[in-house]
Motif scaffolding. Sequence first.
Motif, PDB file in Angstrom:
ATOM      1  N   LEU A  20       0.849  -1.077   0.109  1.00 29.53           N
ATOM      2  CA  LEU A  20       0.137   0.151   0.092  1.00 29.53           C
ATOM      3  C   LEU A  20       0.895   1.216  -0.104  1.00 29.53           C
ATOM      4  O   LEU A  20       1.861   1.126   0.718  1.00 29.53           O
ATOM      5  N   SER A  23       2.948   3.514   3.480  1.00 27.60           N
ATOM      6  CA  SER A  23       2.565   2.689   4.397  1.00 27.60           C
ATOM      7  C   SER A  23       3.688   1.980   5.095  1.00 27.60           C
ATOM      8  O   SER A  23       4.970   1.692   4.697  1.00 27.60           O
ATOM      9  N   ARG A  24       3.252   1.053   6.076  1.00 22.83           N
ATOM     10  CA  ARG A  24       4.197   0.105   6.775  1.00 22.83           C
ATOM     11  C   ARG A  24       4.905  -0.819   5.610  1.00 22.83           C
ATOM     12  O   ARG A  24       5.927  -1.535   5.949  1.00 22.83           O
ATOM     13  N   ARG A  27       8.679  -0.982   4.655  1.00 19.83           N
ATOM     14  CA  ARG A  27       9.600  -1.691   5.542  1.00 19.83           C
ATOM     15  C   ARG A  27       9.910  -3.108   4.755  1.00 19.83           C
ATOM     16  O   ARG A  27      11.074  -3.576   4.888  1.00 19.83           O
ATOM     17  N   ARG A  46      -4.387   3.947  -1.600  1.00 17.72           N
ATOM     18  CA  ARG A  46      -4.934   4.520  -0.535  1.00 17.72           C
ATOM     19  C   ARG A  46      -6.463   5.046  -1.039  1.00 17.72           C
ATOM     20  O   ARG A  46      -6.263   5.884  -2.213  1.00 17.72           O
ATOM     21  N   THR A  51      -7.722   5.436   3.662  1.00 17.37           N
ATOM     22  CA  THR A  51      -7.500   3.885   4.035  1.00 17.37           C
ATOM     23  C   THR A  51      -7.181   2.815   2.997  1.00 17.37           C
ATOM     24  O   THR A  51      -7.103   3.166   1.698  1.00 17.37           O
ATOM     25  N   ALA A  52      -7.060   1.832   3.362  1.00 15.47           N
ATOM     26  CA  ALA A  52      -6.732   0.590   2.153  1.00 15.47           C
ATOM     27  C   ALA A  52      -7.918   0.205   1.308  1.00 15.47           C
ATOM     28  O   ALA A  52      -8.997   0.571   1.933  1.00 15.47           O
ATOM     29  N   LYS A  64      -5.470  -4.829   5.651  1.00 15.17           N
ATOM     30  CA  LYS A  64      -4.297  -3.907   6.196  1.00 15.17           C
ATOM     31  C   LYS A  64      -3.211  -4.269   5.225  1.00 15.17           C
ATOM     32  O   LYS A  64      -2.930  -5.428   4.978  1.00 15.17           O
ATOM     33  N   ALA A  65      -2.184  -3.444   5.088  1.00 18.21           N
ATOM     34  CA  ALA A  65      -1.051  -3.645   4.721  1.00 18.21           C
ATOM     35  C   ALA A  65       0.223  -3.705   5.756  1.00 18.21           C
ATOM     36  O   ALA A  65      -0.127  -2.771   6.387  1.00 18.21           O
ATOM     37  N   PRO A  66       1.163  -4.087   5.733  1.00 18.25           N
ATOM     38  CA  PRO A  66       1.642  -5.263   4.565  1.00 18.25           C
ATOM     39  C   PRO A  66       1.071  -6.674   4.584  1.00 18.25           C
ATOM     40  O   PRO A  66       0.744  -6.912   5.921  1.00 18.25           O
ATOM     41  N   GLU A  77       0.875  -8.497   9.307  1.00 20.94           N
ATOM     42  CA  GLU A  77       1.669  -7.981  10.499  1.00 20.94           C
ATOM     43  C   GLU A  77       3.241  -7.954  10.165  1.00 20.94           C
ATOM     44  O   GLU A  77       3.760  -8.754  10.167  1.00 20.94           O
ATOM     45  N   SER A  78       3.509  -6.721  10.100  1.00 23.25           N
ATOM     46  CA  SER A  78       4.793  -6.423   9.556  1.00 23.25           C
ATOM     47  C   SER A  78       5.853  -7.035  10.558  1.00 23.25           C
ATOM     48  O   SER A  78       6.843  -7.559   9.881  1.00 23.25           O
ATOM     49  N   GLU A 118       5.720  -1.194  17.200  1.00 25.30           N
ATOM     50  CA  GLU A 118       4.593  -1.372  16.814  1.00 25.30           C
ATOM     51  C   GLU A 118       3.688  -1.598  18.152  1.00 25.30           C
ATOM     52  O   GLU A 118       2.714  -1.045  18.234  1.00 25.30           O
TER      53      GLU A 118
HETATM   54  N1  LIG Z   1       0.561  -3.405  13.044  1.00 22.77           N
HETATM   55  C1  LIG Z   1       0.113  -3.790  11.717  1.00 22.77           C
HETATM   56  C2  LIG Z   1      -0.499  -2.416  11.296  1.00 22.77           C
HETATM   57  C3  LIG Z   1      -1.058  -2.656   9.815  1.00 22.77           C
HETATM   58  C4  LIG Z   1      -1.649  -1.346   9.485  1.00 22.77           C
HETATM   59  O1  LIG Z   1      -2.552  -0.602  10.188  1.00 22.77           O
HETATM   60  N2  LIG Z   1      -1.261  -0.904   8.221  1.00 22.77           N
HETATM   61  C5  LIG Z   1      -1.972   0.374   7.778  1.00 22.77           C
HETATM   62  C6  LIG Z   1      -0.761   0.889   6.671  1.00 22.77           C
HETATM   63  S1  LIG Z   1       0.516   1.735   7.500  1.00 22.77           S
HETATM   64  C7  LIG Z   1      -3.079   0.117   6.654  1.00 22.77           C
HETATM   65  O2  LIG Z   1      -3.086  -0.827   5.995  1.00 22.77           O
HETATM   66  N3  LIG Z   1      -3.823   1.049   6.802  1.00 22.77           N
HETATM   67  C8  LIG Z   1      -4.970   1.356   5.929  1.00 22.77           C
HETATM   68  C9  LIG Z   1      -6.281   1.009   6.665  1.00 22.77           C
HETATM   69  O3  LIG Z   1      -6.346   1.002   7.954  1.00 22.77           O
HETATM   70  O4  LIG Z   1      -7.432   1.058   5.961  1.00 22.77           O
HETATM   71  C10 LIG Z   1       1.488  -3.945  10.915  1.00 22.77           C
HETATM   72  O5  LIG Z   1       2.510  -3.796  11.494  1.00 22.77           O
HETATM   73  O6  LIG Z   1       1.552  -4.700   9.773  1.00 22.77           O
END
Ligand SMILES: N[C@@H](CCC(=O)N[C@@H](CS)C(=O)NCC(=O)O)C(=O)O
Length: 240
Positions: A20, A23-24, A27, A46, A51-52, A64-66, A77-78, A118
């Motif tokens: 995404l 975003s995370r 990493r 996004r 949001t995703a 969610k990503a990644p 979960e990264s 995290e």
């Molecule tokens: N703790 C999870 C967090 C995942 C997360 O919240 N990812 C965000 C991107 S930084 C996401 O997908 N956001 C879009 C959304 O919530 O719709 C990880 O480290 O993978």
Amino acid sequence: MTMSTSEAKESSSRVVIHHLNSSRSQRILWLLEELDVPYELRKYHRTSTNTAPKELLDISPLGKAPVITDGQVTLAESGAIIEYLLQKYDTEGRFSTRPWPESESGWLYDLYFTHYAEGSLQPILVRRYIFRSVPKRFPIFLRPLVGWTLGTFDKRMNQPDLEKHGKMIEDHLAKVNDWLADGEAPTRADFMMSFCLETLLSRAPDVVGPHVRAYVERIQQRPAYKRAVEKGGPYAYIVA
Ligand SMILES: N[C@@H](CCC(=O)N[C@@H](CS)C(=O)NCC(=O)O)C(=O)O
């Protein structure tokens, strides 16, 4: 969601990273480039509310990503993804600390920052992001009031925390060599902390000291990191 390690090792699969923008998952792209393993990149963008997109829900239940897939493994979960990729593909241990008790402090630093990223730091940064972005979702005539209220909460709740965190990380980076675990190459702690410190610089630049800034620049100057950004597309947290 997952399968056993032996099955995972046996599969002659190719890693697919569901990325995404900004975003995370940056990493993970960075780690994959450092590991130099072939992978397939699938990009998601996004939505207008940041949001995703719904398509990510087809890959994993939280959407969610990644997320990665590798043969029959689907993993979100990264932190988990980083551990998995290192375990499976860093066969020479290029990005590992020497184990306890041989390298007591490096191992502990690696352990601590891997979970701290995290578990402690990113939630405050997300809180700040929400406090700042929610007012924009209100009708225009209510925005000043909501903005002022949340701004006051942000100052009282988030700012003192961010100052403490900024100082703790700055003090740590001042006493180690280039990397959090004090080694010669990044470890899982650095892959985890990269996104946190990039977003710290963006959301709380006033709490960032010179060692933290230099550390983020060091990461972003790495050829593997640059390739990750080139392939991943525009990334909002470039400082160098
Ligand atoms: N703790 C999870 C967090 C995942 C997360 O919240 N990812 C965000 C991107 S930084 C996401 O997908 N956001 C879009 C959304 O919530 O719709 C990880 O480290 O993978």
